[in-house]
Write a protein that holds these residues in place. Sequence first.
Motif, PDB file in Angstrom:
ATOM      1  N   GLY A   1       0.801  -1.218   0.000  1.00 49.54           N
ATOM      2  CA  GLY A   1       0.000   0.000   0.000  1.00 49.54           C
ATOM      3  C   GLY A   1       0.836   1.270   0.000  1.00 49.54           C
ATOM      4  N   TRP A   2       0.360   2.290  -0.722  1.00 51.84           N
ATOM      5  CA  TRP A   2       1.022   3.586  -0.764  1.00 51.84           C
ATOM      6  C   TRP A   2       0.422   4.503   0.310  1.00 51.84           C
ATOM      7  N   ARG A   3       1.079   5.616   0.535  1.00 49.69           N
ATOM      8  CA  ARG A   3       0.556   6.670   1.402  1.00 49.69           C
ATOM      9  C   ARG A   3       0.338   7.911   0.539  1.00 49.69           C
ATOM     10  N   ARG A   4      -0.897   8.439   0.579  1.00 44.99           N
ATOM     11  CA  ARG A   4      -1.228   9.569  -0.282  1.00 44.99           C
ATOM     12  C   ARG A   4      -1.906  10.678   0.522  1.00 44.99           C
ATOM     13  N   VAL A   5      -1.732  11.909   0.056  1.00 42.75           N
ATOM     14  CA  VAL A   5      -2.427  13.056   0.631  1.00 42.75           C
ATOM     15  C   VAL A   5      -3.720  13.273  -0.143  1.00 42.75           C
ATOM     16  N   TRP A   6      -4.813  13.497   0.591  1.00 41.68           N
ATOM     17  CA  TRP A   6      -6.124  13.698  -0.010  1.00 41.68           C
ATOM     18  C   TRP A   6      -6.704  15.027   0.437  1.00 41.68           C
ATOM     19  N   ARG A   7      -7.429  15.673  -0.468  1.00 40.46           N
ATOM     20  CA  ARG A   7      -8.158  16.909  -0.176  1.00 40.46           C
ATOM     21  C   ARG A   7      -9.618  16.542   0.107  1.00 40.46           C
ATOM     22  N   VAL A   8     -10.149  17.073   1.204  1.00 35.96           N
ATOM     23  CA  VAL A   8     -11.511  16.724   1.627  1.00 35.96           C
ATOM     24  C   VAL A   8     -12.493  17.767   1.123  1.00 35.96           C
ATOM     25  N   ASP A   9     -13.560  17.293   0.480  1.00 32.63           N
ATOM     26  CA  ASP A   9     -14.669  18.155   0.051  1.00 32.63           C
ATOM     27  C   ASP A   9     -15.786  17.986   1.065  1.00 32.63           C
ATOM     28  N   GLU A  10     -15.928  18.952   1.965  1.00 31.57           N
ATOM     29  CA  GLU A  10     -16.919  18.825   3.035  1.00 31.57           C
ATOM     30  C   GLU A  10     -18.344  18.789   2.493  1.00 31.57           C
ATOM     31  N   THR A  11     -18.625  19.597   1.478  1.00 33.00           N
ATOM     32  CA  THR A  11     -19.986  19.688   0.937  1.00 33.00           C
ATOM     33  C   THR A  11     -20.413  18.381   0.292  1.00 33.00           C
ATOM     34  N   ALA A  12     -19.522  17.798  -0.523  1.00 33.17           N
ATOM     35  CA  ALA A  12     -19.863  16.562  -1.224  1.00 33.17           C
ATOM     36  C   ALA A  12     -19.635  15.331  -0.357  1.00 33.17           C
ATOM     37  N   GLY A  13     -18.874  15.469   0.711  1.00 31.50           N
ATOM     38  CA  GLY A  13     -18.574  14.313   1.560  1.00 31.50           C
ATOM     39  C   GLY A  13     -17.629  13.331   0.892  1.00 31.50           C
ATOM     40  N   THR A  14     -16.721  13.855   0.071  1.00 33.03           N
ATOM     41  CA  THR A  14     -15.785  13.006  -0.675  1.00 33.03           C
ATOM     42  C   THR A  14     -14.359  13.501  -0.483  1.00 33.03           C
ATOM     43  N   VAL A  15     -13.402  12.717  -0.988  1.00 31.15           N
ATOM     44  CA  VAL A  15     -11.991  13.115  -0.978  1.00 31.15           C
ATOM     45  C   VAL A  15     -11.427  12.953  -2.378  1.00 31.15           C
TER      46      VAL A  15
END
Length: 308
Positions: free
Chosen positions: A159-173
């Motif tokens: 497994g890799w380690r990745r940075v994700w941006r969170v979209d609070e409105t859509a509830g997604t990353v």
Amino acid sequence: MKSSTDTGPATPSDDVWYPQQVTKGAHGGTVAFVVAATRAGATEQSGLWAGELSGSPVRLTEEIPDTNLAIHEGESGEGGRLLYAVAKEGRGECVIRDLATGEQTRIDLEGVPETVAWSREGQPLILVAEPGADTASLTSGTPLLSDVPLARSNRAPIGWRRVWRVDETAGTVEPMSPANVSVWEFVPVDGARVVAIASTDPSEAGWYRSALSLIGPSPDEREDFYRGAWQMTSPSVSPDGTRVAFVEGWTSDRGLGNGRARCVRLDDGSVVDLDAELGTDVTWLEWSEDDRLWFAGWRGLGMSWGWV
């Protein structure tokens, strides 16, 4: 530069509770911390606490985060939002809590959350270890998922380690870092870029040969701007976004980093060694909004902290 030394806290006791994972907002008005369970188990104090520095903290929940805490507060330094994450059985959940209203948003993650941060624009960012990733050898070096065999070929997928941006409105990353790069630590530059300690080897062995990388605005845009002889930890970006401070030194295990404090410019890659200024085996660095670089570390058999 000013510094201070301390003889250390009193002997820990199950009758006394201690704040951990302490964090504050950028303007210093709000602080949050965790009170862990004692050796005897959870107590009435165990959980997540927060409050304004001008008042008294309150316990928000008995839930104990599996990551650091991060606060994004308004220009006045009051209120704000608290960011953290929890993990369970190889999966995670990002939690964003409004400290004024108590309302919270929870977003599922495909992997184990390890670090959270707010971008300068107030967008939640999170470092996630994908299924199959190893833990740090400091914590035994075993796979994060219990159903992964302990003995594995180093040619098998990991497994890799990745940075994700969170979209609070859509509830997604959405991903901020490439799929074929493991990010071990990161710090935001702005809403579209991060500085990362990263490697193209996702195993724990890859961490020992990491580079400082500037990633973004798109996940495929990555520039390795510093590659040292030793291991690196604790990256911190200056308030104007032009410099990155970090610690570099010989390290036996990820999570035990210490060494020299260094600073590199993002525009030309020039490096300044701050070791002579500090006289300390540095373990942690963080820039404040007034352009002071705070540090903590070991000096002889004691600890030292201060700022440059």
